[in-house]
Design a protein around this motif. Structure first.
Motif, PDB file in Angstrom:
ATOM      1  N   THR A  77      55.680  36.826  65.001  1.00  0.00           N
ATOM      2  CA  THR A  77      54.774  37.030  63.525  1.00  0.00           C
ATOM      3  C   THR A  77      53.616  36.472  63.581  1.00  0.00           C
ATOM      4  OG1 THR A  77      55.618  34.984  63.264  1.00  0.00           O
ATOM      5  CG2 THR A  77      57.292  36.245  63.098  1.00  0.00           C
ATOM      6  N   ILE A  78      52.377  36.920  62.481  1.00  0.00           N
ATOM      7  CA  ILE A  78      51.444  37.412  62.364  1.00  0.00           C
ATOM      8  C   ILE A  78      51.550  36.333  60.664  1.00  0.00           C
ATOM      9  CG2 ILE A  78      49.576  38.292  61.826  1.00  0.00           C
ATOM     10  CD1 ILE A  78      50.621  40.706  63.395  1.00  0.00           C
ATOM     11  N   SER A  79      51.026  35.553  60.726  1.00  0.00           N
ATOM     12  CA  SER A  79      49.832  34.333  59.871  1.00  0.00           C
ATOM     13  C   SER A  79      48.888  34.512  59.732  1.00  0.00           C
ATOM     14  CB  SER A  79      50.581  33.224  59.479  1.00  0.00           C
ATOM     15  OG  SER A  79      50.708  32.491  59.050  1.00  0.00           O
ATOM     16  N   LEU A  80      48.247  34.539  58.141  1.00  0.00           N
ATOM     17  CA  LEU A  80      47.273  34.764  58.005  1.00  0.00           C
ATOM     18  C   LEU A  80      46.890  31.987  57.627  1.00  0.00           C
ATOM     19  CD1 LEU A  80      43.798  35.162  57.766  1.00  0.00           C
ATOM     20  CD2 LEU A  80      44.681  35.453  55.168  1.00  0.00           C
ATOM     21  N   ARG A  81      45.947  32.036  58.163  1.00  0.00           N
ATOM     22  CA  ARG A  81      46.029  30.214  57.934  1.00  0.00           C
ATOM     23  C   ARG A  81      44.425  30.422  57.845  1.00  0.00           C
ATOM     24  NH1 ARG A  81      48.523  25.421  57.754  1.00  0.00           N
ATOM     25  NH2 ARG A  81      46.705  23.542  58.283  1.00  0.00           N
ATOM     26  N   VAL A  82      44.387  29.782  56.299  1.00  0.00           N
ATOM     27  CA  VAL A  82      43.147  30.136  55.034  1.00  0.00           C
ATOM     28  C   VAL A  82      42.612  28.552  55.291  1.00  0.00           C
ATOM     29  CG1 VAL A  82      44.209  31.986  54.097  1.00  0.00           C
ATOM     30  CG2 VAL A  82      44.369  30.112  53.197  1.00  0.00           C
ATOM     31  N   THR A  83      41.203  28.793  55.093  1.00  0.00           N
ATOM     32  CA  THR A  83      40.926  27.512  54.892  1.00  0.00           C
ATOM     33  C   THR A  83      39.467  26.854  53.431  1.00  0.00           C
ATOM     34  OG1 THR A  83      38.913  28.268  55.968  1.00  0.00           O
ATOM     35  CG2 THR A  83      40.244  26.852  57.431  1.00  0.00           C
ATOM     36  N   GLU A  84      40.130  28.082  52.669  1.00  0.00           N
ATOM     37  CA  GLU A  84      39.661  28.261  51.621  1.00  0.00           C
ATOM     38  C   GLU A  84      40.022  29.458  50.151  1.00  0.00           C
ATOM     39  OE1 GLU A  84      34.948  29.209  49.394  1.00  0.00           O
ATOM     40  OE2 GLU A  84      35.365  29.038  51.546  1.00  0.00           O
ATOM     41  N   ILE A  85      40.043  28.979  48.599  1.00  0.00           N
ATOM     42  CA  ILE A  85      41.760  29.639  48.265  1.00  0.00           C
ATOM     43  C   ILE A  85      40.763  29.821  46.933  1.00  0.00           C
ATOM     44  CG2 ILE A  85      42.962  30.020  46.988  1.00  0.00           C
ATOM     45  CD1 ILE A  85      44.686  28.986  49.140  1.00  0.00           C
ATOM     46  N   ARG A  86      40.027  31.065  46.796  1.00  0.00           N
ATOM     47  CA  ARG A  86      38.809  30.803  45.493  1.00  0.00           C
ATOM     48  C   ARG A  86      39.807  31.543  44.107  1.00  0.00           C
ATOM     49  NH1 ARG A  86      33.225  32.899  47.580  1.00  0.00           N
ATOM     50  NH2 ARG A  86      32.844  31.279  48.609  1.00  0.00           N
ATOM     51  N   PRO A  87      40.624  31.167  43.068  1.00  0.00           N
ATOM     52  CA  PRO A  87      41.321  31.660  42.451  1.00  0.00           C
ATOM     53  C   PRO A  87      40.323  32.993  41.776  1.00  0.00           C
ATOM     54  CG  PRO A  87      41.508  30.260  41.854  1.00  0.00           C
ATOM     55  CD  PRO A  87      40.067  29.985  43.052  1.00  0.00           C
ATOM     56  N   VAL A  88      40.633  34.119  41.248  1.00  0.00           N
ATOM     57  CA  VAL A  88      39.828  35.338  40.566  1.00  0.00           C
ATOM     58  C   VAL A  88      40.023  35.301  39.690  1.00  0.00           C
ATOM     59  CG1 VAL A  88      39.419  37.429  40.337  1.00  0.00           C
ATOM     60  CG2 VAL A  88      40.308  36.900  42.650  1.00  0.00           C
ATOM     61  N   GLY A  89      38.465  35.113  38.296  1.00  0.00           N
ATOM     62  CA  GLY A  89      38.838  34.509  37.003  1.00  0.00           C
ATOM     63  C   GLY A  89      39.190  35.943  36.351  1.00  0.00           C
ATOM     64  N   ILE A  90      39.364  35.260  34.780  1.00  0.00           N
ATOM     65  CA  ILE A  90      39.543  36.224  33.665  1.00  0.00           C
ATOM     66  C   ILE A  90      38.166  36.957  33.770  1.00  0.00           C
ATOM     67  CG2 ILE A  90      39.775  37.148  31.783  1.00  0.00           C
ATOM     68  CD1 ILE A  90      42.308  35.511  33.142  1.00  0.00           C
ATOM     69  N   GLY A  91      36.848  36.284  34.213  1.00  0.00           N
ATOM     70  CA  GLY A  91      35.320  37.187  33.791  1.00  0.00           C
ATOM     71  C   GLY A  91      35.541  38.207  34.858  1.00  0.00           C
ATOM     72  N   GLU A  92      35.864  37.868  36.086  1.00  0.00           N
ATOM     73  CA  GLU A  92      35.492  38.474  36.801  1.00  0.00           C
ATOM     74  C   GLU A  92      36.561  39.920  37.607  1.00  0.00           C
ATOM     75  OE1 GLU A  92      35.736  38.788  42.393  1.00  0.00           O
ATOM     76  OE2 GLU A  92      36.182  36.411  41.085  1.00  0.00           O
ATOM     77  N   LEU A  93      38.087  39.140  37.009  1.00  0.00           N
ATOM     78  CA  LEU A  93      38.241  40.401  36.861  1.00  0.00           C
ATOM     79  C   LEU A  93      38.441  41.715  35.545  1.00  0.00           C
ATOM     80  CD1 LEU A  93      42.328  39.090  36.671  1.00  0.00           C
ATOM     81  CD2 LEU A  93      41.176  40.016  38.450  1.00  0.00           C
ATOM     82  N   LEU A  94      37.918  41.237  34.727  1.00  0.00           N
ATOM     83  CA  LEU A  94      37.838  42.351  33.553  1.00  0.00           C
ATOM     84  C   LEU A  94      36.547  43.052  34.136  1.00  0.00           C
ATOM     85  CD1 LEU A  94      38.072  39.687  30.393  1.00  0.00           C
ATOM     86  CD2 LEU A  94      39.023  41.481  31.006  1.00  0.00           C
ATOM     87  N   ALA A  95      35.465  42.171  34.883  1.00  0.00           N
ATOM     88  CA  ALA A  95      34.115  42.950  35.458  1.00  0.00           C
ATOM     89  C   ALA A  95      34.482  43.973  35.910  1.00  0.00           C
ATOM     90  CB  ALA A  95      32.942  42.274  35.491  1.00  0.00           C
ATOM     91  N   ARG A  96      36.012  43.634  37.286  1.00  0.00           N
ATOM     92  CA  ARG A  96      36.211  45.047  37.880  1.00  0.00           C
ATOM     93  C   ARG A  96      37.116  46.026  37.357  1.00  0.00           C
ATOM     94  NH1 ARG A  96      39.171  41.409  42.557  1.00  0.00           N
ATOM     95  NH2 ARG A  96      37.351  40.141  43.862  1.00  0.00           N
ATOM     96  N   ILE A  97      37.022  45.904  36.361  1.00  0.00           N
ATOM     97  CA  ILE A  97      38.524  46.505  35.223  1.00  0.00           C
ATOM     98  C   ILE A  97      37.221  47.399  34.594  1.00  0.00           C
ATOM     99  CG2 ILE A  97      39.715  46.857  32.847  1.00  0.00           C
ATOM    100  CD1 ILE A  97      41.200  44.670  33.601  1.00  0.00           C
ATOM    101  N   GLU A  98      35.601  46.766  33.967  1.00  0.00           N
ATOM    102  CA  GLU A  98      34.919  47.385  33.354  1.00  0.00           C
ATOM    103  C   GLU A  98      34.599  48.431  34.848  1.00  0.00           C
ATOM    104  OE1 GLU A  98      33.698  48.477  30.233  1.00  0.00           O
ATOM    105  OE2 GLU A  98      35.108  46.978  29.853  1.00  0.00           O
ATOM    106  N   ARG A  99      33.849  47.884  35.867  1.00  0.00           N
ATOM    107  CA  ARG A  99      33.954  48.925  36.994  1.00  0.00           C
ATOM    108  C   ARG A  99      34.606  50.201  36.788  1.00  0.00           C
ATOM    109  NH1 ARG A  99      32.130  44.212  38.974  1.00  0.00           N
ATOM    110  NH2 ARG A  99      33.974  43.583  40.397  1.00  0.00           N
ATOM    111  N   LEU A 100      35.729  49.914  37.965  1.00  0.00           N
ATOM    112  CA  LEU A 100      36.547  51.081  37.263  1.00  0.00           C
ATOM    113  C   LEU A 100      36.955  51.304  36.227  1.00  0.00           C
ATOM    114  CD1 LEU A 100      38.637  52.225  39.230  1.00  0.00           C
ATOM    115  CD2 LEU A 100      40.610  50.720  38.113  1.00  0.00           C
TER     116      LEU A 100
END
Length: 437
Positions: free
Chosen positions: A110-133
């Protein structure tokens, strides 16, 4: 030498002993796969958490990271402190960006991704992505009103994509049935939020678009947060709505909510209830309108008949139609009057001309040769063979000339014996005037 040939030679060199007679064992393949995956190095990955297993006392937390637009997922492992110490509480459904390295577990394959950093995607960034799309889709012309398909007045069958046993489904079905009891639905229940929403909605949309009896498709969902409504701003879903052949109504959230599906759909409804009102006519209102139109048509027809009747009566009341023979009688009387006047004029003219002719005849008789001869005069003609010449002087008839003397009752033949000149007329002496006169 081509690249393909070079690659083949390299592969042959890499596994010179691999053949049906000398196959590799599983451990060799597992080790080589682990080596290849290890070369990828650390990567940044974005997805949505669908499962999160965080047990107290364990050193490893297990997550499942799913793609937001495709039915693909990836196993993730991390230190539990990354989840506990996150600035934004993480839970299933949260969108995150993680940094880690892929690992291949040779023991389980099996393959697994071992992560060392997690960044939540904030509302502002989600809205900015929606506006770009949104700007991208608008630049491609997907919001053009000319692409909007008309909604049928009375759909044969309505396709409904919504959550199972949701308030949106209840509102659409209840309101539509109240407005038109014979309405029929083809309902597809899907997830309307979370990582599985987009694939399920796309599958339902494809099925309903291919259904031969579905005339309109409604995407319905109640209100929610920006994260809850993210599936309806997905680029894949927006392009699927545009490419569909069946008209699509977007009824997502409440009035202030504006996911991108509202812009690409053929009709935007403020709420699911509003969608039901806009795609299904009100039977009571249509019946009342039909009754009103029938009454207006009957009134218009009666008015037209009355106007035509009045016009006909006016025509019939005119003298030429009220007494058609009257004109003929008037013309007959006029013709008789003119005939009498013409006859009178002709008689008068004939009488006048007869009188004038008689007077002329009398004058002509009075001055004519016959009247002169009747008064004792005679006409003397000199006969020269067959010719006759009137004798006007004595010189015209010397002695011996054969004469023809015409009198009133005939003619006398004679011969000239001689001639005698007429004596000149004596004139009375003119009285001389004296001075005394």
């Amino acid at each position: 030498m081509s690249t393909e040939q070079g690659s083949g030679e390299q592969n042959s060199a890499a596994r010179p002993d691999n053949s049906p007679e000398h196959p590799w064992p599983v451990r060799s393949i597992a080790v080589k796969v682990a080596q290849w995956i290890d070369r990828l190095g650390a990567v940044w990955v974005e997805g949505q958490i669908t499962q999160m297993n965080l047990r107290p006392g364990t050193r490893t937390a297990f997550l499942v990271l799913r793609d937001t637009a495709a039915d693909m997922s990836l196993s993730v492992t991390c230190d539990p402190d990354l989840l506990r110490n996150s600035a934004v509480p993480l839970q299933e459904g949260s969108r995150v960006i993680v940094y880690g390295k892929l690992s291949f577990f040779t023991g389980r394959g099996t393959i697994s991704l071992r992560v060392t950093e997690i960044r939540p995607v904030g509302i502002g960034e989600l809205l900015a992505r929606i506006e770009r799309l949104k700007a991208l889709l608008a630049a491609e012309g997907l919001f053009d009103p000319r692409l909007k398909r008309p909604i049928p007045f009375l759909p044969n069958r309505i396709g409904l994509i919504t959550g199972r046993a949701s308030a949106a489904e209840h509102d659409v079905v209840t309101v539509a049935t109240q407005r038109w009891p014979a309405v029929r639905f083809e309902i597809r229940n899907t997830a309307v939020q979370g990582p599985t929403a987009v694939p399920q909605i796309l599958e339902a949309l494809t099925a309903l678009d291919a259904h031969p009896e579905v005339d309109v498709i409604v995407l319905a969902r109640g209100g929610g947060s920006v994260e809850d409504l993210l599936p309806f701003s997905d680029e894949t879903l927006c392009r699927a709505i545009v490419s569909a052949k069946t008209p699509i109504v977007s009824a997502i959230g409440h009035e202030p909510d504006n996911p991108l599906s509202d812009y690409v759909a053929d009709l935007r409804a403020a709420t699911p209830t509003d969608a039901a009102k806009r795609i299904v006519p009100d039977a009571a209102a249509e019946a009342a309108l039909l009754q009103e139109l029938r009454a207006r048509a009957a009134a218009a027809l009666r008015g037209w008949v009355e106007r035509e009747s009045r016009a006909l009566e006016q025509l019939r009341s005119r003298p030429v139609l009220a007494d058609p023979l009257r004109t003929l009688e008037q013309k007959h009387d006029e013709v008789e009057r003119l005939r009498t006047a013409a006859r009178r004029a002709i008689d008068h003219a004939l009488t006048a001309e007869s009188t004038a002719t008689r007077h002329l005849r009398e004058k002509l008789s009075a001055v004519g040769p016959a009247a002169t001869l009747a008064r004792g005069y005679a006409v003397v003609q000199k006969v020269i063979g067959k010719d006759r010449e009137v004798v006007r002087a004595i010189d015209d008839a010397p002695p011996g000339t054969q004469l023809r003397i015409r009198v009133a009752d005939g003619a006398i033949s004679a011969a000239a014996l001689g001639s005698q000149s007429a004596a000149p007329r004596s004139r009375a002496p003119r009285k001389e005037s004296t001075p005394n006169d």
